[in-house]
Design an enzyme around this catalytic site. Sequence first.
Site, PDB file in Angstrom:
ATOM      1  CG  HIS A  18      -2.005  -1.035   1.118  1.00 58.52           C
ATOM      2  ND1 HIS A  18      -3.277  -0.756   0.701  1.00 58.52           N
ATOM      3  CD2 HIS A  18      -1.979  -2.380   1.332  1.00 58.52           C
ATOM      4  CE1 HIS A  18      -3.999  -1.872   0.669  1.00 58.52           C
ATOM      5  NE2 HIS A  18      -3.227  -2.873   1.064  1.00 58.52           N
ATOM      6  CG  ASP A 115      -4.835   2.297   1.239  1.00 59.07           C
ATOM      7  OD1 ASP A 115      -3.716   2.100   0.733  1.00 59.07           O
ATOM      8  OD2 ASP A 115      -5.705   1.408   1.348  1.00 59.07           O
ATOM      9  CD  GLN A 338       9.818  -7.111  -6.480  1.00 58.10           C
ATOM     10  OE1 GLN A 338       9.769  -7.844  -5.500  1.00 58.10           O
ATOM     11  NE2 GLN A 338       8.748  -6.752  -7.143  1.00 58.10           N
ATOM     12  N   GLY A 376      -5.231 -12.734  -1.033  1.00 55.27           N
ATOM     13  CA  GLY A 376      -5.962 -11.502  -1.351  1.00 55.27           C
ATOM     14  C   GLY A 376      -6.226 -11.296  -2.833  1.00 55.27           C
ATOM     15  CD  GLN A 378      -0.649 -12.218  -3.278  1.00 57.67           C
ATOM     16  OE1 GLN A 378      -0.520 -13.441  -3.228  1.00 57.67           O
ATOM     17  NE2 GLN A 378      -0.212 -11.418  -2.320  1.00 57.67           N
TER      18      GLN A 378
HETATM   19 BR1  BUP Z   1       9.939  -8.527  -0.399  1.00 54.23          BR
HETATM   20  C1  BUP Z   1      10.439  -6.976  -1.284  1.00 54.23           C
HETATM   21  N1  BUP Z   1      12.137  -5.512  -2.016  1.00 54.23           N
HETATM   22  O1  BUP Z   1      12.714  -7.357  -0.889  1.00 54.23           O
HETATM   23  P1  BUP Z   1       3.503  -5.906  -3.829  1.00 54.23           P
HETATM   24  C2  BUP Z   1       9.503  -6.141  -1.846  1.00 54.23           C
HETATM   25  N2  BUP Z   1       9.892  -4.997  -2.482  1.00 54.23           N
HETATM   26  O2  BUP Z   1      11.621  -3.665  -3.179  1.00 54.23           O
HETATM   27  P2  BUP Z   1       3.023  -7.254  -1.223  1.00 54.23           P
HETATM   28  C3  BUP Z   1      11.230  -4.682  -2.593  1.00 54.23           C
HETATM   29  O3  BUP Z   1       7.739  -4.029  -2.176  1.00 54.23           O
HETATM   30  P3  BUP Z   1       0.464  -6.494  -0.421  1.00 54.23           P
HETATM   31  C4  BUP Z   1      11.820  -6.642  -1.365  1.00 54.23           C
HETATM   32  O4  BUP Z   1       9.211  -4.120  -5.397  1.00 54.23           O
HETATM   33  C5  BUP Z   1       6.993  -3.901  -4.386  1.00 54.23           C
HETATM   34  O5  BUP Z   1       7.111  -2.573  -4.830  1.00 54.23           O
HETATM   35  C6  BUP Z   1       8.359  -4.551  -4.352  1.00 54.23           C
HETATM   36  O6  BUP Z   1       4.411  -4.810  -3.119  1.00 54.23           O
HETATM   37  C7  BUP Z   1       8.877  -4.089  -3.033  1.00 54.23           C
HETATM   38  O7  BUP Z   1       3.369  -7.094  -2.806  1.00 54.23           O
HETATM   39  C8  BUP Z   1       6.570  -3.892  -2.926  1.00 54.23           C
HETATM   40  O8  BUP Z   1       4.174  -6.449  -5.006  1.00 54.23           O
HETATM   41  C9  BUP Z   1       5.657  -5.040  -2.598  1.00 54.23           C
HETATM   42  O9  BUP Z   1       2.211  -5.229  -4.105  1.00 54.23           O
HETATM   43  O10 BUP Z   1       1.888  -6.332  -0.959  1.00 54.23           O
HETATM   44  O11 BUP Z   1       4.076  -6.697  -0.391  1.00 54.23           O
HETATM   45  O12 BUP Z   1       2.656  -8.661  -0.999  1.00 54.23           O
HETATM   46  O13 BUP Z   1       0.290  -7.892   0.029  1.00 54.23           O
HETATM   47  O14 BUP Z   1       0.402  -5.485   0.699  1.00 54.23           O
HETATM   48  O15 BUP Z   1      -0.372  -6.122  -1.602  1.00 54.23           O
END
Ligand code: BUP
Length: 458
Positions: A18, A115, A338, A376, A378
């Site tokens: 988020h 949000d 990432q 969720g 995904q």
């Molecule tokens: Br782990 C990790 N480095 O090591 P998502 C994640 N990220 O930059 P999530 C890193 O966190 P929710 C790491 O690039 C992305 O921008 C990644 O968001 C970054 O998944 C973010 O992809 C993660 O939406 O979120 O964390 O499972 O479950 O809250 O939707």
Amino acid sequence: APAAVPHVALLPSSGMGHLTPFLRLAAALASHGCVITFITPTPVVSAAEARHVEAFISSSPLFRRLEFPLLPFDVSSVVSDDPFFLQFERISRSARHLGPVLSSVSPPLSALILDVTLTSSILPIAAEISLPAYILFTSSAGMLSLCLSYPEIAASGGVTIKIPGVAEDLAPSSLPQPLRDPRNLFTGQFIENGRAMARADGIIINTWEALEPATLAALQGSKAVSGFPLVIPVGPLLAASDIHTAADDLVIPWLDAQPASSVVFVSFGSRTALSAEQLRELAAGLESSGCRFLWVLKTKKVDREDQEGEKAVDELLGEGFLQRVEWKGKVVSGWVDQRAVLDHPSVGGFVSHCGWNSVTEAALGGMRVLAWPRHGDQRINAMVVEKSGLGKWPSLWTWEGDDEIVRREEIAGRVAELMASPAAAAAAAKVKEEAVRAATAGGSSQRQLEDLVSRFTC
Ligand code: BUP
């Protein structure tokens, strides 16, 4: 009178999934001439969130930070064991204290962007002080369509699940798992927020026309739910500020030494821990795929609890694994950048849980994806991955609540197939081209951002 320079407050909820699009949206709005007040509900849940907000605020004098101290909250009063969902609830229950905080900001605010998880609690607060309020929807348009339709689906007993622009008749098992339990905290929040969103001035979303054309057409053509507001696709939002960590020092030089497009990157996001048995199958599958790999291994939901270091990894994956794969595989348990990994020329594929930020980052990096959704939103996002051509989703792969383990042979075969397929690489490259076009001056999303900023000043 409206301010000549728009002053926008942003209020994220909780979790990197988020926070990340909020930071990116804030940077995009600043680049279009807005002054930004970034509201931080405190205390935050994870160390990663605290670090990223800090780095962001110090990156530009246009960004101001406003703390929003949360009221104490008795977690035993709700059904959920997810620390991030509990934080959504805690912020919502502190909502009445936000009005005076917002009113006291100087110069006065032009708009609040909040949000989606806080919609039903915070929108009325903005309305009380006549502050225009926009939602940032932190997932795909597909998920937005589900969220807007869900109050009706639930009322009908969930027999036919029609999601405009996504699916005419979806299996109930494809819905986020907590929605199968009406008492779950997430379900109540989801229904209330889905209903309340209709009263927002607009819904901003990190997607773009070429990625989800049918769904956006359904949403923007008001076909999804009658009377819902403007949907504003501004994606892909670009990185706000980079944070360099100790893990990056291990990872980037290692990637530099690998052949072009040879490495598959494996990550299940910032809050998903796989079972120990599934982790071992994944390790064995990667080893026997014959591909080089970089794996970010999370063991706990909240990063403060993550075990660091080789010993912990050895314990989980079986002694000797790290030594055996040393020449072709790297496993890290800390936070890596990432986005930088996905942009690295040595990386050629991505095994992803399909968190929405990860999907947008993969699209921008032109990275073919093997989708393995877990929780969720995904699963809906994995459908977008497949439909857009960005990647493949072996739909039988398990997700939350399912006990079945995906075995090593299956994983090895799918990974090897992904990495060897020129067609998959070409399709992902096309998605990248479209993503870059949308985010470049004159592109669809840039035009949407300009319109949005002009709305703040009229
Ligand atoms: Br782990 C990790 N480095 O090591 P998502 C994640 N990220 O930059 P999530 C890193 O966190 P929710 C790491 O690039 C992305 O921008 C990644 O968001 C970054 O998944 C973010 O992809 C993660 O939406 O979120 O964390 O499972 O479950 O809250 O939707």
